[in-house]
Enzyme design. Structure first.
Site, PDB file in Angstrom:
ATOM      1  N   GLY A 142      -6.324   3.181   2.694  1.00  0.00           N
ATOM      2  CA  GLY A 142      -5.746   4.022   3.735  1.00  0.00           C
ATOM      3  C   GLY A 142      -6.851   4.491   4.661  1.00  0.00           C
ATOM      4  N   CYS A 197      -9.906   0.751  -2.474  1.00  0.00           N
ATOM      5  CA  CYS A 197     -10.481   1.426  -1.309  1.00  0.00           C
ATOM      6  C   CYS A 197     -10.158   2.926  -1.339  1.00  0.00           C
ATOM      7  CB  CYS A 197     -10.026   0.744  -0.025  1.00  0.00           C
ATOM      8  SG  CYS A 197     -11.061   1.186   1.369  1.00  0.00           S
ATOM      9  N   TYR A 198      -9.287   3.422  -0.470  1.00  0.00           N
ATOM     10  CA  TYR A 198      -8.917   4.842  -0.548  1.00  0.00           C
ATOM     11  C   TYR A 198      -8.389   5.147  -1.945  1.00  0.00           C
ATOM     12  CZ  TYR A 198      -6.622   9.287   0.590  1.00  0.00           C
ATOM     13  OH  TYR A 198      -6.243  10.609   0.613  1.00  0.00           O
ATOM     14  N   HIS A 215     -11.585  -4.911  -0.918  1.00  0.00           N
ATOM     15  CA  HIS A 215     -10.170  -5.314  -0.828  1.00  0.00           C
ATOM     16  C   HIS A 215      -9.942  -6.666  -1.514  1.00  0.00           C
ATOM     17  CE1 HIS A 215      -8.693  -2.146   1.839  1.00  0.00           C
ATOM     18  NE2 HIS A 215      -9.912  -2.155   2.351  1.00  0.00           N
ATOM     19  N   GLU A 249      -7.171  -8.042  -2.015  1.00  0.00           N
ATOM     20  CA  GLU A 249      -5.949  -8.674  -1.513  1.00  0.00           C
ATOM     21  C   GLU A 249      -6.177  -9.572  -0.299  1.00  0.00           C
ATOM     22  OE1 GLU A 249      -6.871  -5.583  -1.314  1.00  0.00           O
ATOM     23  OE2 GLU A 249      -6.111  -4.510   0.433  1.00  0.00           O
ATOM     24  N   ASP A 300      16.848 -17.178   7.779  1.00  0.00           N
ATOM     25  CA  ASP A 300      17.311 -15.992   7.056  1.00  0.00           C
ATOM     26  C   ASP A 300      18.836 -15.967   6.899  1.00  0.00           C
ATOM     27  OD1 ASP A 300      14.647 -15.497   7.323  1.00  0.00           O
ATOM     28  OD2 ASP A 300      14.872 -13.903   8.805  1.00  0.00           O
ATOM     29  N   LYS A 321       9.146 -13.505   3.896  1.00  0.00           N
ATOM     30  CA  LYS A 321       9.601 -14.742   4.543  1.00  0.00           C
ATOM     31  C   LYS A 321       9.280 -15.991   3.720  1.00  0.00           C
ATOM     32  CE  LYS A 321      11.196 -16.468   8.521  1.00  0.00           C
ATOM     33  NZ  LYS A 321      12.323 -15.904   9.279  1.00  0.00           N
TER      34      LYS A 321
END
Ligand code: XMP
Length: 535
Positions: free
Chosen positions: A78, A105-106, A192, A194, A250, A391
């Protein structure tokens, strides 16, 4: 297809319930969002590792967290500092639930701060690629090398460890870059894991999920389809469902999934607004009626839409009129059917997160639910079977359900269609010109390896004419712009650097084959500040 055609077919696909299939939601991870731009990426990585997870704002109450019953919790990064006034925080009892926690992180700073440690500004802000030295390979860093590349982006860092914690990795300017409290199964990393810039980040997340949280990879699209089919049956009971089918991924996957659950009690309505691509109406009709055996009502409303658009130049006014006309026609069809209780819609998870995020709806995102106004004018309950999916997961479901690649990998196409790619007034003649040019772009893209690489590729018809020379004759005709962009989620985009020869081939064909066009230009703007569509 000409004239108004109404076709109601019906044969439901055979469906056998696999009772051995485990509910893919029975094990799950909670991601508490502290406002990082990467929060959705954390969720996507966890899902890629076949574990179900949900993102919730950090303000989620402890009671709701208990009810959600996660087997692991990830605290996102964050933009704030834990010492800011009103810094986002959590109830420290979160750490007594006995559920493993990974702070990123945060998240690592907050965890350390709340458990009695100290966080302070790092000497220098660390941003970008860093070499990270690992000192413990027991669990979180199992299988990694002593030195790995990671992506850092922080101002503060853990200065003094909270009681019970030890350091398991460090970078030059962050000696407490990774920490753990083994007995309470609490972990933190300053970098990070990710993002793609941390090449082995996914293994770190995998270690957290499978070694530390002891989860199982249950989240597969096959199991999602099984449980969702069952849920749809329960939710709908013996009711009737209506679905607006556009031929996009979709709405198509939504329709096929609902059809799998309730068969002929689903009716799909396909409105041909006359603003579609060449052969699109025929293709959609053929695929869903002939192959998927859906109850499909085809409405030819090309004249109605063209009348609505007469003399309209303003892009927002075009969108508004098209939206209203669509709702009017769709509502009339629903009324004709009678007894419809549910409206099936292809809402995806990013739309859901966006509406609950503590940051509030971001100004940069447009949501485009073309039937969004319906439930207010008709008493329909919403059925949104894809609202948990990203998606790429929807595409996987589409593939599992046997939809053809050409549909599953189809580029996004806006609800207002070619109307917002014809600058200025939309006329039947201009629609014909653009449809031909667009067909050439699509055909050449599909025949190349570029179709799957780019986000979208299309033609735009400009409201100006320029001078040219064809044979011995001087011409004064229209200009077509090519818009081809790379993007991950349409929130940002950059123009695709395709080979000049390939682009030249498209331009040549358009100028030679499309009447009334004598010039092709290439749009080289990024988003922001431009948008992907021109209107
Ligand atoms: P922009 O032009 O805002 O587009 O950069 C972002 C993405 O959204 C698509 N788009 C729409 N999709 N109805 C839709 O269903 C719409 O009104 C609409 N407007 C834009 C656009 O094609 C791009 O993928």
């Amino acid at each position: 297809m000409t004239g108004s055609l109404r076709c109601v077919s019906g044969r439901s696909l055979p469906h056998t319930k696999n009772t051995n299939m485990l509910d893919p939601h029975q094990e799950k991870v909670l991601i508490l969002d502290f406002g990082s731009q990467y929060t959705q990426l954390i969720a996507r990585r966890v899902r890629e590792l076949k574990v179900y997870c949900e993102i919730h704002p950090y303000i989620m109450s402890l009671e709701s967290i208990r009810e959600f019953a996660p087997q692991g919790i990830i605290l996102s990064g964050g933009p704030r500092s834990v010492y800011d006034r009103d810094a986002p925080s959590v109830d420290p009892d979160l750490f007594t639930l006995g559920v493993p926690v990974l702070g990123i992180c945060y998240g690592i700073q907050l965890l350390n701060h709340l458990l009695g440690g100290e966080v302070a500004p790092a000497g220098a802000r660390e941003y970008g690629h860093k070499t990270f030295t690992i000192s413990n390979f027991d669990d979180l860093f199992y299988g990694l090398n002593a030195e790995e590349q990671v992506w850092m982006s922080h101002g503060d860092r853990v200065e003094h460890l909270a009681p019970g914690f030890e350091v398991i990795g460090r970078s030059d300017s962050c000696p407490t870059g990774a920490i753990r409290d083994l007995s309470r199964r609490l972990y933190g990393v300053q970098f990070h894991p990710e993002v793609h810039h941390t090449p082995r980040g996914k293994e770190i997340l995998s270690n957290f999920l499978f070694r530390i949280c002891k989860l199982n990879p249950l989240w597969t699209m096959a199991s999602f389809i099984e449980t969702t089919t069952e849920n749809i049956r329960q939710q709908v009971g013996d009711g009737q469902v209506i679905c607006a089918l556009s031929g996009g991924v979709d709405s198509s996957v939504t329709a096929v999934l609902v059809h799998r659950a309730i068969g002929d009690r689903l009716t799909c309505v396909f409105v041909n607004n006359g603003l579609l691509r060449k052969r699109e109406a025929e293709e959609v009709f053929h695929l869903f009626r002939e192959h998927q055996h859906l109850n499909l009502v085809y409405v030819d409303a090309t004249v109605d839409f063209l009348c609505q658009l007469e003399g309209v130049i303003d892009p927002e006014e075009k969108r508004r009129r098209i939206g209203h006309e669509f709702i009017r026609i769709f509502a009339a069809e629903a009324k004709k059917l009678g007894g419809v209780k549910f409206l099936a819609q292809g809402t995806l998870y990013p739309d859901v997160i966006e509406s609950v995020s503590f940051k509030g709806p971001s100004a940069t995102i447009k949501t485009h639910h073309n039937v969004g106004g319906l439930p207010t004018i008709m008493p329909l309950k919403l059925l949104e079977p894809l609202r948990e999916l990203f998606k790429d997961e929807v595409r996987e479901v589409g593939q599992e359900l046997g939809l053809p690649d050409s549909l599953v990998w189809r580029h996004p196409f806006p609800g207002p269609g070619l109307a917002i790619r014809i600058l200025g007034e939309v006329t039947a003649e201009k629609l014909d010109i653009l449809r031909e040019a667009d067909a050439i772009v699509s055909e050449m893209m599909l025949a190349s390896e570029f179709y799957r690489q780019v986000w979208q590729a299309f033609a735009v018809l400009l409201p100006i004419r320029t001078v040219g020379v064809m044979g011995d004759e001087r011409t004064y005709e229209f200009v077509v712009a090519l818009r081809i962009v790379d993007s991950i989620d349409a929130m940002t985009a950059d123009w695709s650097r395709l080979p000049h020869e390939f682009l030249a081939g498209i331009a040549n064909r358009i100028i030679n084959e499309v009447k009334r066009v004598n010039r092709v230009v290439l749009d080289i703007s990024s988003k922001p500040p431009s948008t992907i569509e021109w209107e």
